[in-house]
Design an enzyme around this catalytic site. Structure first.
Site, mmCIF file in Angstrom:
data_model
loop_
_atom_site.group_PDB
_atom_site.id
_atom_site.type_symbol
_atom_site.label_atom_id
_atom_site.label_comp_id
_atom_site.label_asym_id
_atom_site.label_seq_id
_atom_site.Cartn_x
_atom_site.Cartn_y
_atom_site.Cartn_z
ATOM 1 N N HIS A 48 0.799 -1.227 0.000
ATOM 2 C CA HIS A 48 0.000 0.000 0.000
ATOM 3 C C HIS A 48 0.835 1.282 0.000
ATOM 4 O O HIS A 48 0.267 2.374 -0.051
ATOM 5 C CB HIS A 48 -0.927 0.005 1.220
ATOM 6 C CG HIS A 48 -0.147 0.068 2.500
ATOM 7 N ND1 HIS A 48 0.421 -1.053 3.061
ATOM 8 C CD2 HIS A 48 0.196 1.105 3.287
ATOM 9 C CE1 HIS A 48 1.082 -0.703 4.152
ATOM 10 N NE2 HIS A 48 0.963 0.613 4.313
ATOM 11 N N HIS A 64 1.643 6.899 -0.899
ATOM 12 C CA HIS A 64 0.749 6.061 -0.096
ATOM 13 C C HIS A 64 -0.506 5.787 -0.923
ATOM 14 O O HIS A 64 -1.239 6.708 -1.261
ATOM 15 C CB HIS A 64 0.396 6.773 1.212
ATOM 16 C CG HIS A 64 -0.024 5.842 2.297
ATOM 17 N ND1 HIS A 64 -1.259 5.219 2.314
ATOM 18 C CD2 HIS A 64 0.633 5.392 3.385
ATOM 19 C CE1 HIS A 64 -1.333 4.445 3.388
ATOM 20 N NE2 HIS A 64 -0.197 4.529 4.051
#
Length: 149
Positions: free
Chosen positions: A57, A72
């Site tokens: 992620h 992110h």
């Protein structure tokens, strides 16, 4: 000067619009965020450098000036335990700007109940060290998001 480019296409929204107080308050560092197009694709490196942190992620690339840039992919996506994300490089790899790092699907993230918004953060930077910060408008992969002194 490090030029940080968009790791994916979408709409620049700025960190204050991120639905997470840590990113919205620039506690991780200054930068911007992208609300990505809702189609499967790849997140690419926003700078030339070395992958120093790599998770499904999120990833950090440090350039030759020692500037670390965090990408992110979505908010609270760590809770997906990597499902729907495919790593395309390894920690420690040298990457070039625009090189694919993670394959993912923002729509699947949204369907899992998470925000697909992607903060792009200058780690250990000050807000006044960034210039030409993009906080609105459509961006294509590779468009300049900000400069970093």
């Amino acid at each position: 000067m490090t030029i940080v480019t968009a790791p994916l296409a979408g709409r620049a929204i700025g960190l204050p619009a991120v639905p997470d107080p840590v990113f919205a308050g620039a506690m991780v560092g200054p930068g911007t965020a992208i609300d990505p197009v809702r189609e499967p694709g790849e997140a690419v490196s926003p700078v030339d450098g070395v992958v120093v942190s790599l998770h499904p992620h999120a990833f950090v690339v440090v350039d030759s000036d020692g500037h670390g840039v965090l990408t992110h992919l979505g908010i609270d996506t760590v809770q997906l335990n990597g499902e729907g994300f495919e790593l395309l490089v390894n920690k420690g790899d040298t990457v070039t700007r625009g090189q694919a790092v993670v394959r993912w699907d923002p729509s699947a993230v949204e369907e899992a109940g998470k925000s697909p918004i992607c903060p792009v953060v200058a780690l250990e930077a000050t807000a006044d060290s960034l210039s030409d910060l993009r906080e609105d408008g459509d961006v294509k992969t590779g468009d300049t998001l900000f400069g970093w002194q």
